[in-house]
Design a protein around this motif. Structure first.
Motif, PDB file in Angstrom:
ATOM      1  N   ASN A 230       0.782  -1.242   0.000  1.00 22.94           N
ATOM      2  CA  ASN A 230       0.000   0.000   0.000  1.00 22.94           C
ATOM      3  C   ASN A 230       0.809   1.285   0.000  1.00 22.94           C
ATOM      4  N   SER A 234      -1.099   4.560  -1.414  1.00 24.27           N
ATOM      5  CA  SER A 234      -1.489   5.461  -0.322  1.00 24.27           C
ATOM      6  C   SER A 234      -0.724   6.780  -0.410  1.00 24.27           C
ATOM      7  N   TRP A 282      -3.701   1.823   5.393  1.00 25.10           N
ATOM      8  CA  TRP A 282      -3.499   2.809   4.335  1.00 25.10           C
ATOM      9  C   TRP A 282      -3.503   4.222   4.904  1.00 25.10           C
TER      10      TRP A 282
END
Length: 338
Positions: A230, A234, A282
């Motif tokens: 992520n 993110s 995230w």
């Protein structure tokens, strides 16, 4: 996955109050980087009270030690090359130490690494590495950390349950991996800092900052697979939110405390994402990259420079992600062959 106690809406309110309160207080006190005060909120907040207190204390300790080491390096030694070498060495040792500890108690070592880089890297842009700007950066870092830690502790501690079992001081995840991750962090930070010296600018500084931060964070984690999935997306979401914030300010012409209040909706969404178990992992990076990109509470960079800096930061995140994915695959292959 972090699962906070109580309804998501209640935890959202706690985190929002902590982040917004820290940001407003830092702005009111006239700190140059007030957005730094909101950063500890997203990371220090934990599902168990013991972990919350440990992170809060270690965040302060790590920041103070890191700032002391950085200021000492800049004031007691001379020359950008030596400062760069000292920074790379410290980042490498701290990252290796954080992995070697392998529990929540590694947080201080991680903060030492990041704080040293955050203070020394910008000094490489200056003709004289020790001046009021560098010292102000150090003091800002320390005071903002204290504000953020106090804010998140006050708003979440009373509603955070005790852990059923105590966290061990250390878990052995492999000393050779600790050494390797430390060397990787030291080398990439050394290269990033050299680029800043060779071609000083905001964009190259963003690259070096990204390499320092992500090499430390990834290299400190015994099980980074979830994070590696992520980090880039993110970071992109956080960067886009930061650009949106700056566009709103440019159109409205707001500044100072008015600009702080423009950030309120972004903080509210960030608090919800952090409180929600489905998005909490995230949310940490989204919120931190948003604050870094938007530079909430400051005049910030020109929009074009901000976009280029975001691209550089995301590029650094992508490079470190690809590097560590490759290393993990090689490790798994070696295990299967053995």
């Amino acid at each position: 996955m972090t699962v906070f106690p109580g309804p998501v809406s209640f935890r959202t309110a706690q985190l929002f109050l902590a982040a917004a309160g820290a940001l407003v207080l830092a702005q009111f006190l006239g700190l140059k980087h007030p957005y730094w005060a909101a950063m500890p909120v997203w990371v220090v907040s934990q599902a168990f009270r013991e972990d919350l207190v440990i992170r809060a204390v270690l965040r302060v300790i790590g920041t103070l030690i890191g700032a002391a080491l950085a200021i000492s390096a800049l004031t007691l030694t001379d020359g950008k090359t030596l400062h760069l070498l000292l920074m790379a060495f410290t980042v490498g040792v701290a990252t290796a130490t954080a992995y070697w500890i392998g529990t929540v108690f590694s947080y201080a070592a991680m903060l030492i690494s990041i704080t040293v880089a955050v203070i020394i890297l910008p000094s490489l842009l200056l003709d004289h590495t020790v001046d009021s700007t560098v010292l102000a950066l150090s003091y800002d870092r320390m005071f903002c950390t204290l504000i953020g830690v106090i804010a998140v502790t006050l708003t979440t501690f009373p509603f955070t349950p005790m852990r059923a079992q105590h966290m061990p001081l250390r878990v052995n995840h492999g000393n050779h991996i600790a050494r390797r991750n430390g060397v990787i962090a030291a080398v990439v930070v050394l290269v990033g800092g050299a680029v800043v010296i060779w071609h000083p600018g905001v964009v190259t500084l963003s690259i070096a900052m990204g390499l320092a931060i992500f090499s430390t964070i990834i290299g400190s984690r015994p099980n980074p697979e979830g994070m590696l999935k992520n980090i880039v997306p993110s970071s992109m979401i956080g960067a886009m939110a930061g650009v949106a914030y700056r566009v709103v300010l440019d159109v409205s012409g707001m500044s100072g405390m008015e600009a702080i209040f423009v950030a309120i909706p972004f903080l509210a969404v960030g608090a919800y994402l952090r409180a929600n178990p489905k998005t909490t992992l995230w949310a940490i990076n989204i919120n931190i990259i948003f604050l870094l990109s938007a530079e909430v509470g400051t005049s910030g960079q020109a929009l074009q420079v901000q976009v280029l800096s975001n691209i550089a930061l995301i590029g650094a995140a992508g490079f470190m992600t690809a590097l560590h994915w490759t290393i993990l695959k090689l490790d798994k292959r070696a295990t299967l062959d053995a």
